[in-house]
Motif scaffolding. Sequence first.
Motif, PDB file in Angstrom:
ATOM      1  N   SER A   1       0.858  -1.185   0.000  1.00  0.00           N
ATOM      2  CA  SER A   1       0.000   0.000   0.000  1.00  0.00           C
ATOM      3  C   SER A   1       0.896   1.238   0.000  1.00  0.00           C
ATOM      4  CB  SER A   1      -0.963  -0.012   1.191  1.00  0.00           C
ATOM      5  OG  SER A   1      -0.266   0.138   2.392  1.00  0.00           O
ATOM      6  N   GLY A   2       0.236   2.415  -0.029  1.00  0.00           N
ATOM      7  CA  GLY A   2       0.964   3.634  -0.360  1.00  0.00           C
ATOM      8  C   GLY A   2       1.660   4.349   0.773  1.00  0.00           C
ATOM      9  N   ALA A   3       2.276   3.618   1.680  1.00  0.00           N
ATOM     10  CA  ALA A   3       3.136   4.246   2.687  1.00  0.00           C
ATOM     11  C   ALA A   3       4.565   4.274   2.167  1.00  0.00           C
ATOM     12  CB  ALA A   3       3.076   3.469   3.995  1.00  0.00           C
TER      13      ALA A   3
ATOM     14  N   VAL B   1      -0.192  -4.133  -5.914  1.00  0.00           N
ATOM     15  CA  VAL B   1       0.422  -2.819  -5.663  1.00  0.00           C
ATOM     16  C   VAL B   1      -0.703  -1.786  -5.744  1.00  0.00           C
ATOM     17  CG1 VAL B   1       2.167  -1.167  -6.459  1.00  0.00           C
ATOM     18  CG2 VAL B   1       2.554  -3.619  -6.771  1.00  0.00           C
ATOM     19  N   SER B   2      -1.017  -1.136  -4.622  1.00  0.00           N
ATOM     20  CA  SER B   2      -2.136  -0.176  -4.643  1.00  0.00           C
ATOM     21  C   SER B   2      -1.801   1.023  -5.523  1.00  0.00           C
ATOM     22  CB  SER B   2      -2.475   0.297  -3.223  1.00  0.00           C
ATOM     23  OG  SER B   2      -1.553   1.291  -2.812  1.00  0.00           O
ATOM     24  N   ARG B   3      -2.815   1.768  -5.889  1.00  0.00           N
ATOM     25  CA  ARG B   3      -2.581   2.963  -6.729  1.00  0.00           C
ATOM     26  C   ARG B   3      -1.605   3.922  -6.053  1.00  0.00           C
ATOM     27  NH1 ARG B   3      -7.806   6.063  -8.859  1.00  0.00           N
ATOM     28  NH2 ARG B   3      -6.334   7.726  -9.194  1.00  0.00           N
TER      29      ARG B   3
ATOM     30  N   ALA C   1       2.339  -0.894   5.039  1.00  0.00           N
ATOM     31  CA  ALA C   1       0.910  -0.638   5.226  1.00  0.00           C
ATOM     32  C   ALA C   1       0.700   0.833   5.576  1.00  0.00           C
ATOM     33  CB  ALA C   1       0.351  -1.522   6.337  1.00  0.00           C
ATOM     34  N   SER C   2      -0.075   1.522   4.762  1.00  0.00           N
ATOM     35  CA  SER C   2      -0.418   2.915   5.059  1.00  0.00           C
ATOM     36  C   SER C   2      -1.485   2.954   6.166  1.00  0.00           C
ATOM     37  CB  SER C   2      -0.964   3.599   3.806  1.00  0.00           C
ATOM     38  OG  SER C   2      -2.255   3.102   3.513  1.00  0.00           O
ATOM     39  N   THR C   3      -1.629   4.108   6.776  1.00  0.00           N
ATOM     40  CA  THR C   3      -2.686   4.236   7.792  1.00  0.00           C
ATOM     41  C   THR C   3      -4.066   4.127   7.134  1.00  0.00           C
ATOM     42  OG1 THR C   3      -2.549   6.652   7.578  1.00  0.00           O
ATOM     43  CG2 THR C   3      -1.303   5.631   9.371  1.00  0.00           C
TER      44      THR C   3
ATOM     45  N   SER D   1     -12.776  -2.968   1.912  1.00  0.00           N
ATOM     46  CA  SER D   1     -12.535  -3.639   0.617  1.00  0.00           C
ATOM     47  C   SER D   1     -12.618  -2.666  -0.554  1.00  0.00           C
ATOM     48  CB  SER D   1     -13.539  -4.785   0.413  1.00  0.00           C
ATOM     49  OG  SER D   1     -13.373  -5.790   1.378  1.00  0.00           O
ATOM     50  N   LYS D   2     -11.975  -1.516  -0.435  1.00  0.00           N
ATOM     51  CA  LYS D   2     -12.100  -0.496  -1.488  1.00  0.00           C
ATOM     52  C   LYS D   2     -11.280  -0.837  -2.738  1.00  0.00           C
ATOM     53  CE  LYS D   2      -8.076   2.224  -1.059  1.00  0.00           C
ATOM     54  NZ  LYS D   2      -7.289   3.064  -1.892  1.00  0.00           N
ATOM     55  N   ASP D   3     -10.343  -1.753  -2.611  1.00  0.00           N
ATOM     56  CA  ASP D   3      -9.587  -2.237  -3.772  1.00  0.00           C
ATOM     57  C   ASP D   3      -9.189  -3.688  -3.503  1.00  0.00           C
ATOM     58  OD1 ASP D   3      -7.552  -2.059  -1.917  1.00  0.00           O
ATOM     59  OD2 ASP D   3      -6.429  -0.507  -2.964  1.00  0.00           O
TER      60      ASP D   3
ATOM     61  N   VAL E   1       3.015  -1.582   9.384  1.00  0.00           N
ATOM     62  CA  VAL E   1       2.531  -0.191   9.332  1.00  0.00           C
ATOM     63  C   VAL E   1       3.697   0.799   9.328  1.00  0.00           C
ATOM     64  CG1 VAL E   1       2.245  -0.098  11.846  1.00  0.00           C
ATOM     65  CG2 VAL E   1       0.919   1.451  10.379  1.00  0.00           C
ATOM     66  N   ARG E   2       3.542   1.883   8.511  1.00  0.00           N
ATOM     67  CA  ARG E   2       4.605   2.908   8.427  1.00  0.00           C
ATOM     68  C   ARG E   2       3.977   4.285   8.544  1.00  0.00           C
ATOM     69  NH1 ARG E   2       7.800   7.017   8.589  1.00  0.00           N
ATOM     70  NH2 ARG E   2       6.098   7.875   7.441  1.00  0.00           N
ATOM     71  N   GLU E   3       4.095   4.842   9.700  1.00  0.00           N
ATOM     72  CA  GLU E   3       3.672   6.222   9.942  1.00  0.00           C
ATOM     73  C   GLU E   3       4.298   6.658  11.247  1.00  0.00           C
ATOM     74  OE1 GLU E   3       3.190   9.100   9.071  1.00  0.00           O
ATOM     75  OE2 GLU E   3       1.221   8.876   8.137  1.00  0.00           O
TER      76      GLU E   3
HETATM   77  C1  LIG Z   1       5.471   9.921  -1.267  1.00  0.00           C
HETATM   78  C2  LIG Z   1       4.362   9.529  -0.340  1.00  0.00           C
HETATM   79  C3  LIG Z   1       4.672   8.966   0.881  1.00  0.00           C
HETATM   80  C4  LIG Z   1       3.658   8.595   1.763  1.00  0.00           C
HETATM   81  N1  LIG Z   1       4.001   8.022   2.945  1.00  0.00           N
HETATM   82  C5  LIG Z   1       3.040   7.574   3.772  1.00  0.00           C
HETATM   83  C6  LIG Z   1       3.395   6.888   4.971  1.00  0.00           C
HETATM   84  O1  LIG Z   1       4.568   6.661   5.286  1.00  0.00           O
HETATM   85  N2  LIG Z   1       2.397   6.406   5.739  1.00  0.00           N
HETATM   86  C7  LIG Z   1       1.076   6.561   5.417  1.00  0.00           C
HETATM   87  O2  LIG Z   1       0.218   6.083   6.154  1.00  0.00           O
HETATM   88  N3  LIG Z   1       0.706   7.244   4.288  1.00  0.00           N
HETATM   89  C8  LIG Z   1       1.645   7.749   3.452  1.00  0.00           C
HETATM   90  N4  LIG Z   1       1.297   8.398   2.297  1.00  0.00           N
HETATM   91  C9  LIG Z   1      -0.142   8.656   2.041  1.00  0.00           C
HETATM   92  C10 LIG Z   1      -0.846   7.460   1.402  1.00  0.00           C
HETATM   93  O3  LIG Z   1      -0.253   7.159   0.154  1.00  0.00           O
HETATM   94  C11 LIG Z   1      -2.342   7.786   1.212  1.00  0.00           C
HETATM   95  O4  LIG Z   1      -2.981   7.817   2.461  1.00  0.00           O
HETATM   96  C12 LIG Z   1      -3.055   6.816   0.310  1.00  0.00           C
HETATM   97  O5  LIG Z   1      -4.424   7.159   0.265  1.00  0.00           O
HETATM   98  C13 LIG Z   1      -2.917   5.373   0.760  1.00  0.00           C
HETATM   99  O6  LIG Z   1      -3.686   4.553  -0.100  1.00  0.00           O
HETATM  100  P1  LIG Z   1      -3.598   2.974  -0.098  1.00  0.00           P
HETATM  101  O7  LIG Z   1      -3.675   2.527   1.308  1.00  0.00           O
HETATM  102  O8  LIG Z   1      -4.769   2.544  -0.911  1.00  0.00           O
HETATM  103  O9  LIG Z   1      -2.329   2.579  -0.758  1.00  0.00           O
HETATM  104  C14 LIG Z   1       2.294   8.793   1.405  1.00  0.00           C
HETATM  105  C15 LIG Z   1       1.995   9.354   0.167  1.00  0.00           C
HETATM  106  C16 LIG Z   1       3.013   9.713  -0.697  1.00  0.00           C
HETATM  107  C17 LIG Z   1       2.654  10.312  -2.036  1.00  0.00           C
END
Ligand SMILES: Cc1cc2nc3c(=O)[nH]c(=O)nc-3n(C[C@H](O)[C@H](O)[C@H](O)COP(=O)(O)O)c2cc1C
Length: 210
Positions: free
Chosen positions: A2-4, A28-30, A102-104, A115-117, A137-139
């Motif tokens: 995910s996008g962390a 790989v999430s968007r 894992a993003s938050t 289940s959004k994706d 998790v990474r935040e």
């Molecule tokens: C360069 C970049 C770094 C990011 N780093 C984090 C991170 O470390 N932790 C986090 O929770 N979100 C982070 N985000 C925000 C997430 O990408 C965003 O919340 C996104 O909606 C997550 O979607 P997903 O869970 O579907 O992948 C980051 C975004 C970008 C563009």
Amino acid sequence: MSGASGTPYAASVLRALLAAGESVDLVVSRASRLTLLDETGIAFRDAHWRDDLREWLTRGADGKPGAFDADLERVRYWPAGDLAAGPSSGSYPVKGMLIVPASTACVAGVALGLSKDLLQRAASVTLKERRPLVVAVRETPLGGQTLRHLVTLDDLGAVVVPTSPAFYAGATHIQDLVDFVAGRVLDAAGVEHRLYRRWEGELGGGGRTD
Ligand SMILES: Cc1cc2nc3c(=O)[nH]c(=O)nc-3n(C[C@H](O)[C@H](O)[C@H](O)COP(=O)(O)O)c2cc1C
């Protein structure tokens, strides 16, 4: 994925899974494509995923080419928007699921069963099928909402692995710190690896070489 931030963790886990002889279903999430682009310069493409994955996995955390030579035949790639993909059904045979990083937002989505994706759907399926789910998790800092969602995931049987390396394993390079976290993710999933030196009960043994 995910996008962390933390795509090097995912690369290390992927390399180790393949080295352990495991097959991998990769999602790989968007948003993860953005972090991958930001952290590696690689624009991950559905149509050319094998080329992009190979290029990515051959690099270390410092961006320099490494010695990765695994067989990508054991990787199956599923676009994150494909909700009809195999991993969206409990009848699809998998041992478990690792969300690295894992993003938050992903943590919240899985805790709430959104289940959004495909990534979140596969995680919900993993939980309902009582299979191992590891959430790296990474935040930082962690807010109350995320902490509550993480407790929910723990209650549901997931293992939450913060992407925080320890410094007792004699790290000398960024890759060592990355591999420590990746190794703890694999420990939680019961996958054998040689990514870091384990603590053996002696203080001051930072230079342990066994
Ligand atoms: C360069 C970049 C770094 C990011 N780093 C984090 C991170 O470390 N932790 C986090 O929770 N979100 C982070 N985000 C925000 C997430 O990408 C965003 O919340 C996104 O909606 C997550 O979607 P997903 O869970 O579907 O992948 C980051 C975004 C970008 C563009």
